[in-house]
Every structure is written in C-alpha cells, then in structure tokens.
Design an enzyme around this catalytic site. Structure first.
Site, PDB file in Angstrom:
ATOM      1  N   ASP A  81     -16.153 -10.892  19.590  1.00 41.85           N
ATOM      2  CA  ASP A  81     -16.734 -10.408  20.841  1.00 41.85           C
ATOM      3  C   ASP A  81     -17.317  -9.004  20.638  1.00 41.85           C
ATOM      4  OD1 ASP A  81     -17.027  -9.891  23.757  1.00 41.85           O
ATOM      5  OD2 ASP A  81     -15.807 -11.682  23.956  1.00 41.85           O
ATOM      6  N   HIS A 125     -16.801  -6.487  27.596  1.00 39.98           N
ATOM      7  CA  HIS A 125     -16.629  -7.941  27.518  1.00 39.98           C
ATOM      8  C   HIS A 125     -15.469  -8.317  26.593  1.00 39.98           C
ATOM      9  CE1 HIS A 125     -17.945 -12.116  26.474  1.00 39.98           C
ATOM     10  NE2 HIS A 125     -18.451 -12.118  27.692  1.00 39.98           N
ATOM     11  N   SER A 145     -17.207 -17.166  29.882  1.00 43.22           N
ATOM     12  CA  SER A 145     -16.600 -16.157  28.991  1.00 43.22           C
ATOM     13  C   SER A 145     -15.165 -15.861  29.402  1.00 43.22           C
ATOM     14  CB  SER A 145     -17.377 -14.836  29.070  1.00 43.22           C
ATOM     15  OG  SER A 145     -18.495 -14.864  28.249  1.00 43.22           O
TER      16      SER A 145
END
Ligand SMILES: *[C@@H]1O[C@H](CO)[C@@H](O)[C@H](O)[C@H]1NC(C)=O
Ligand SMILES: *[C@@H]1O[C@H](CO)[C@@H](O)[C@H](O)[C@H]1NC(C)=O
Ligand SMILES: *[C@@H]1O[C@H](CO)[C@@H](O)[C@H](O)[C@H]1NC(C)=O
Ligand SMILES: *[C@@H]1O[C@H](CO)[C@@H](O)[C@H](O)[C@H]1NC(C)=O
Ligand SMILES: *[C@@H]1O[C@H](CO)[C@@H](O)[C@H](O)[C@H]1NC(C)=O
Ligand SMILES: *[C@@H]1O[C@H](CO)[C@@H](O)[C@H](O)[C@H]1NC(C)=O
Ligand SMILES: *[C@@H]1O[C@H](CO)[C@@H](O)[C@H](O)[C@H]1NC(C)=O
Length: 774
Positions: A148, A222, A559
């Site tokens: 990520d 994220h 996600s």
C-alpha cells in the site's frame, strides 16, 4: 448506469500509461518502464544477487542493439518466488524480448489505483460466545503483509503492548529512512519496506525517474488505514473528532503487520507491486492484503497483470492473497482481481450511519447523511437558496443547479445555505462542495441518491446529503416561502441501522470479464464509512476548531473491505496453522452469512435482493468460519488446469509451474467450472442441450465420522441434481467427490442463482451457484 462519472474517472486515470505506450512508436526509441515475466523460480530462493541478475543482463544484451554508453537501465529483479525484472526498454526491445523463449510476457509497467471499531463488532454479532472463546488460542503469530502507501508507525493501532516476541521464522526487515527508524518497528509492526516510486511528473521525454521515495512512512493515509483494519491493536476511545467512538481494532489484535510501500497518492506501479509480493513471500508473511487494482475498463489478461502474476506464485508458496474488487459498481463486469487464486472482496455497509439533519425555517427536519463538523446550531437559521436561482450570467440552469465550477454567482450565495442537485455526472460531491464553499456560502444541501449510504466527509463545512423525497420537499419549501431559511446540524453516528449489511453502490460487480466460469467477487466485507488509523492531517478546513488532527479517519471503498477479509483470514490461520490458503478461503466462503440484521436475504442499496455478482457468497462471518465442517481444497493442479482451459500455451504453463505439467487434452473454457472452487459458475448453459454436470471434492475437517446431506435452494425452472446427495465421511475417507448437474430447459433466460448446502446437523456448508441459461 449510475456511475458514468466513476467510469470516466477511471478512463482518465488509465489514459496516462497508455498514452505513454502509444506515443512510443517504433520510430520513437525512448525507453519506457516494462515488466518482463519469466515464470517460476525453479531454483528456489537465491541470495546471491549477482547470480540472479546476470542472466537478466545477458538476456537484455542479447536483444539490445544499444551502444555501450546507452546501457539498459534495469530497475528491479524478481528472483524469490518467480523470475523476471523491470527495465527501461524501447518498444522494439520489448517486442524482441516477448518473443524470447525464456520470457512469458512483457508489458508496459501499469499504473494501478488505490482502490473500524464498529465494523468488527458488527461482524461478531450472531457468532456464539463459544466460537468467540475458542478464538483465545495461544498461536498468534500470523503475519499480514500490506502492500500500500506505507505506514504511520506512531499510530496507537501499531502499539505492541502485550504482543509476543517476533516469530523466529520472520526474515523481513525494517528499512530506515530520514523519517523512519528501526525503532519505529516493534513486535506488532515487524517489517517495513519501501520501493522506488515512479515519478509522476514525467513529461514524456523518457527521463522518467524511479527515484526512491525515501521512506516506508505513509504520507497518504491509505496504507495506515488498511493496515490497522487488517491487524491493528486494540485502541480504546478511538473516534474521528468524537464521531463513531469505540474501540478500534483489527480482526485479531495479536496479528503482526509488515508494510510494503509501493504507492503514492497517484497510484501504484505494477513492477513495484511484483517486487513487493516477491519480497513478502521471502520475508515469511502468511497473508498479503492488496487494496489496489487496475481500472475495470482495461483489464489485462492474467499473464499481463502484475497482481495476478504475483498472487499466483504467492499461492504456490502457501501465501493467501486478498484483494479489493474495485469501486466501479454498480455496473456488471466491473470487478477486477478476478483470478481464482485471489480472494476478491466486495464492499458492504455496516449498521452505522452518519446523519446530519437539515432544519428548515418552517421547523421541518430532514435526515441527511454526512460527516460534518459544522459549527452551526439549531437556534440560528440562514437564508436558503436553490443554486439554479443563483446561476452566473450566461450559465445554463442545469449547470447551476448541479453546482458545476463557474456556474454560480457568488454574490447570490454568500452567507447562505445552498441547495444543489446531483443529476449531472460531471461533478463529484467533493467538487460541488468546493464550488459552494469557495462562493462563501454558509453550508450546502445536496439532493441525490447516487452515493447513498456513503457519507461525504466535508470537514468543518456544514454539508448534508438528502434523498430525492426530502429534496423535493425542501425545494417546494424554497419556492413557496417568502424568506426560506435553514440550518444544518452537526453529524452524529447512529448504530443499529436496518437493514445491514447492504452492498455498497460503488462496489464493483461480477461477472468477471476474463471468464464467467468462476464466480466473482468471492465475498463481501464492511467497506462503507470505516473508522481506522490514519495519518494526522492538518489541511485547513479538515480539523475542527480547537482540536488536534485526528489519529483516526472514516473511509469507504473496497480498499476498506479487503483488509477486513485479510484480518478474518488471519483469525482462521491463527487457529488452523496448517491449513492451506484455499482451505482458509473456503472456510470463509461456505460459512458467510446471506441474511441481514432483519433476518432477510442481503439486499443492494436500492433495497432489492442482492445477487452473487454483487455480494459473492455473502458477508464474512469470521468466527463461524473457524468450524466450517467441510472445505474445498483448490490445488496447484486446479490452478494450472484453469490456465490450460483459458488457452495459455503449454510452454507458458510449464514455466509458471516450474515443472512439467500436461494440460488435459480437450481443454476448453467451459471446463473452468470444474476446478475445485468453493462456488460454482457456469457462464453459458444451453437450455436445449443436455444437463451440465460439474464435479466438486470436499475435505472433512470436522469430526471424522460424519454424515452430510445435500439440500438445494434453487430458482424455479432450473433443475439441480446432486449425486450422491448423502455423503458418509470416515477416518479413511476424508475426501469425497460429488457431482452437481444443471438442466435449464424450463429456466428463465439469463443468470439463475441459488445455493447447495451440505449439512450434518452441526455444520452448514453453503456453496453458491450462478448459471447463465441461454
Ligand atoms: C522533462 O523533464 C526533464 C527532467 O525532469 C527535464 O530536464 C526536461 O527539461 C523536461 N522537458 C520538458 C519538455 O519539460
Ligand atoms: C474513554 O473515554 C471515557 C469517557 O469519554 C473515559 O471515562 C475513559 O477513561 C476513557 N478510556 C481511555 C482508555 O481513555
Ligand atoms: C464558525 O466557524 C467559522 C470559522 O471556522 C467562523 O468564522 C464562524 O464565525 C463560526 N460561526 C459560528 C456561528 O460560530
Ligand atoms: C439492485 O438489484 C436490482 C435487482 O437485481 C437491480 O435492478 C438494481 O439495479 C440493483 N441496484 C443497484 C444499485 O445495483
Ligand atoms: C477430445 O475431443 C474429441 C472430439 O471433440 C474426441 O474425439 C476425443 O475423444 C476427446 N478426447 C478426450 C480425451 O476426451
Ligand atoms: C468411526 O467409525 C469407525 C467405524 O466406521 C470406528 O471404528 C471409529 O471408532 C469411529 N471413530 C469415531 C471417532 O467415532
Ligand atoms: C460425476 O460425473 C462423472 C462424469 O459424468 C462420472 O464419471 C463420475 O463417476 C461422477 N461422480 C460421482 C461421484 O457421481
């Protein structure tokens, strides 16, 4: 067709790398980054760097006609679980390489997109205390690798209090950087790697750099969010500025995390994802979580898709790969990461909503949805104006009412609350909100159901989104009142919503574009408004007055659902240490729940029955999955046959297998339905033809002497027969095969959905089927 905007965005997004490719015609010898995939690493792991890199250099020099001073720049070597490299190549070099006998595929390095307290608590509802107590198992050394945007190690979610020593088998590392020290890793965050990030400001002159971004530290948020969802520690009193207060935790607080930073805000280079998967396998992770994917519009086949290639070899090495299915729903054929060796997650709502009410001058109150930290109160109302009536000169009314940039006369909205609609797909909610905020308005009411259930985080700007019925009444009030006024109240989190879960509107839908004979997505997990760790953001307008930047945030997307599935898999792995990745996947799939908190079948966001192309087999139910009774083991041979059936060459398949594998003589795509998968999909069943039978093999992981009986819940008209319909398992008969046949003479045309459940009284083993009758 509610998502033309999303589609457009993905088109624009992907046009970048494709533009580079098409501009690099053979007459244009400017090197571009390419991935060269060479199959399985037959000699196993090699520590000797020179020995692995030399063959790549020799291979390159054998095809390159460059001068000595124009050396090909090799970017990354893959040599642990699979072989290959990435390099700056001209198109003609790439084309020569792709014809080389040692090479399976050569493709331009793609740019892929980045696609919870309450969420886990919600999932535990309904699981028995007994199942939960069995979770307190001493074996707690499951390692999840998260590929990520890196990690913010200071987050309390990555504290290691009460976590045992790092498992001795761990071979990973904690890479240092100016802002990331060895001490940032601990017994919870046991590994951190970063990779050169392809510079996004390439100007097409071939000087695109691959300079290291310099640190495993997350600057996007994220990766911190996904990692804490998959395996974060317990954090009491976590909230987003007081909203959604509760205990934040990953699926299993004792899970270890290793982070592999391959992405920036702009996306993730495929060549780096491959490198990260190769490293993670060698480091010793058990599960890899990838909340990343290509656009649904240009889906590469499995041999040209870095995630599919990496995941194939991870699976071969016993590592489960969980991926997000994408956010391009609700249109069909939008799901990505669909290889059968990938565990593909769809996104659902949980039973929590973020509400922020509109109070009109007339006293009427409408429930809206938003996350807002506005400082407006009930006692003071502001003038209310419909954006259509505040159009700038020469602006079509339709643009103004949609609050398109440049369409609004600032003098007519300053200090007021502005009502906008969401009928023009050209502007996202965020853009509309910026338009209204820039115009010095006091607040904004958006009428629209396009992102129903997915609250926009508007920061301190008063914002709320209402449905069409409320919107109609608000507009009617504006047109009838002499001085319409309103206020927007601050958001509150409301739990216990019904029905929940429902499928997120944005969640990508099946069937898969590459083959319809595997059901995708596989499973659904929470992905709407998930509270998890984040980097503390200090952007103006996002931090309420007098507050410190929050260490948690609320995000939506597949996600967010992907790390829930990864965390659930870690729960299973921690108890069943020896189970293969396909057994873990099967356990989660056959025990998934298909009813909501009203006890009714799962629904989509328009309150219709949700079908398996939306939800896969249903919502994960991690604690029930600890005791699945029977599992489907999808073997290496199944996956290789899958490649045969899809028509890949014998040579390529041998190379991926790392040994001789003989494709079945009459390989054809329809035989894919026969691979031993925990669901059944038949992409085409001729209603005038014979019944189509598929075979499955189940392995008993429950009591050795058990008798299971089959029952079918099928649609009217489709004849489904199971043979045998009763299976006796014995200590010497743990694996048993059965056939399921489908006859569609009387069935409705199109996809027919249903399920087959094996039950021994104590366990229910549910397999979902999707049969397209033509
Ligand atoms: C492209 O980028 C390179 C390196 O960053 C720079 O030297 C060059 O001047 C740029 N070219 C254009 C046309 O901007
Ligand atoms: C959590 O918050 C409550 C009240 O807001 C407080 O009483 C409690 O001490 C807090 N717990 C922790 C661990 O901070
Ligand atoms: C709300 O906050 C803004 C600054 O964020 C301030 O300018 C405004 O006066 C405040 N309004 C009220 C009613 O407190
Ligand atoms: C929900 O399912 C119904 C029935 O299949 C379908 O017509 C509708 O378009 C779906 N809604 C969404 C938002 O996908
Ligand atoms: C393969 O198909 C051909 C004709 O389609 C048939 O004659 C042959 O028997 C099949 N072979 C096997 C092994 O099924
Ligand atoms: C299972 O059944 C066999 C006979 O088929 C018997 O010998 C054995 O003891 C049984 N095992 C258990 C655990 O009940
Ligand atoms: C399933 O069907 C195949 C082919 O029709 C047959 O050979 C096999 O014996 C059947 N297996 C069972 C368990 O019925």
């Amino acid at each position: 067709m509610a998502s033309p905007l999303l589609l457009l965005q993905s088109l624009l997004f992907l046009s970048l790398p494709w533009f580079f490719i098409s501009s690099a015609t053979s007459s244009n010898p400017i090197p571009q980054p390419y991935v060269v995939y060479m199959g399985s690493s037959s000699n196993g792991d090699r520590e000797d760097v020179e020995a692995t890199e030399l063959p790549h250099l020799q291979l390159l020099s054998s095809i390159s006609s460059r001068q000595k001073n124009q050396k090909v720049s090799l970017l990354h070597h893959y040599n642990h679980a699979f072989r290959g490299f990435s390099a700056m190549l001209t198109e003609s070099e790439a084309s020569k390489l792709s014809g080389h006998e040692k090479v399976l595929s050569v493709f331009p390095d793609p740019l892929l997109q980045l696609h919870t307290t309450r969420s886990w608590d919600f999932l535990e509802v309904g699981s028995s205390d007994q199942a939960r107590s069995q979770n307190h198992h001493p074996s707690n050394d499951v390692i999840i690798g998260v590929i990520d945007t890196g990690i913010w190690p200071e987050s309390p979610s990555f504290g290691d209090e009460g976590v045992n020593e790092v498992p001795a088998r761990w071979k990973g590392t904690c890479m240092e950087a100016s802002d990331f020290k060895k001490a940032n890793c601990n017994r919870k965050l046991i590994g951190a790697r970063y990779y050169g990030i392809r510079s996004s400001n390439s100007n097409g002159t071939g000087t695109e750099s691959t300079k290291a971004s310099g640190s495993p530290r997350d600057s996007v948020g994220h990766g911190t969010h996904t990692a804490s969802t998959a395996g974060g520690a317990l954090v009491a009193n976590a909230s987003y500025y007081g909203l959604a207060k509760g205990t934040a935790k990953g699926g299993l607080p004792s899970t270890r995390i290793a982070t592999y930073k391959t992405c920036t805000e702009e996306g993730c280079s495929g060549s780096l994802i491959l490198k990260a998967i190769d490293d993670a396998i060698r480091d010793g992770v058990d599960i890899i979580s990838i909340s990343i994917g290509s656009s649904s519009t240009f889906q590469a086949d499995y041999l040209h898709d870095p995630i599919a290639i990496g995941a194939f070899h991870a699976e071969q090495m016993g590592v489960l790969v969980v991926c997000s299915g994408g956010n391009d729903g609700p249109d069909a054929y939008t799901v990505v990461n669909t290889a059968p060796w990938i565990f593909t997650a769809a996104a659902s709502s949980i039973d929590r909503e973020f509400q922020s009410a509109v109070v009109l001058g007339s006293g009427r109150i409408f429930k809206g949805s938003a996350i807002n930290f506005s400082n407006l109160t009930d006692s003071k109302k502001y003038p209310l104006v419909y954006a259509k009536n505040a159009a700038a000169n020469f602006t079509p009314a339709d643009e103004a009412r949609n609050c398109i940039p440049g369409s609004i006369d600032w003098t007519k909205v300053a200090g007021k609350i502005v009502v906008c609609v969401d009928t023009d797909p050209m502007g996202s909610r965020k853009i509309k909100k910026l338009v209204v905020e820039d115009a010095k308005a006091k607040g904004m009411i958006l009428i629209g159901e396009n992102q129903v259930g997915d609250p926009l985080d508007s920061g301190v700007f008063p914002f709320t989104q209402v449905d069409n019925v409320a919107g109609y009444k608000i507009l009617k009030y504006i047109s009838s009142a002499k001085y319409p006024t309103a206020t927007i109240l601050k958001a509150t989190a409301v739990s216990g919503q019904r029905p929940a879960p429902t499928v997120a509107l944005f969640s990508s839908r099946g069937p898969g574009e590459l083959t319809e004979n595997i059901l995708k997505p596989d499973i659904m997990a929470p992905g709407i408004a998930i509270l998890a760790a984040d980097i503390p953001k200090k952007d103006p307008g996002s931090v309420p007055f007098g507050e410190e930047p929050s260490k948690f945030s609320i995000k939506s997307g597949t996600s967010m659902s992907c790390p829930h599935v990864s965390g659930a898999a870690a729960i299973i792995k921690s108890v069943h240490r020896t189970w293969s990745s396909s057994m873990i996947k099967s356990a989660l799939m056959t025990t998934a729940t298909f009813v909501n908190n009203e006890g009714k079948p799962l629904m989509n966001s328009s309150r219709s029955l949700a079908n398996p192309h939306e939800i896969g087999v249903g919502e994960i139910s991690p604690y029930r999955a600890l005791h699945p009774g029977l599992v489907f083991e999808t073997t290496r041979k199944d996956y290789l046959k899958f490649l045969c059936y899809l028509g890949y060459s014998q040579k390529n398949i041998n190379s991926m297998a790392g040994s001789e594998f003989h494709c079945p003589k009459n390989s054809s795509e329809e035989l894919i339905s026969d691979i031993n998968y925990p669901s059944i999909s038949i992409g085409s069943l001729n209603r005038h033809g014979l019944a189509r039978a598929v075979t499955r093999t189940v392995t008993n992981v429950g009591p050795a002497n058990s008798t299971y009986v089959a029952s079918v819940d099928g649609p009217m008209g489709l004849i489904v027969e199971v043979s045998p319909s009763k299976i006796d398992f014995r200590p010497n008969a743990r694996r048993v095969s059965y056939n399921v046949s489908f006859q569609g003479k009387e069935a409705p045309g199109g996809y027919n959905f249903g399920s087959l459940t094996w039950s021994d009284g104590a366990h229910s083993v549910r397999t979902v089927f999707a049969v397209n009758v033509e």
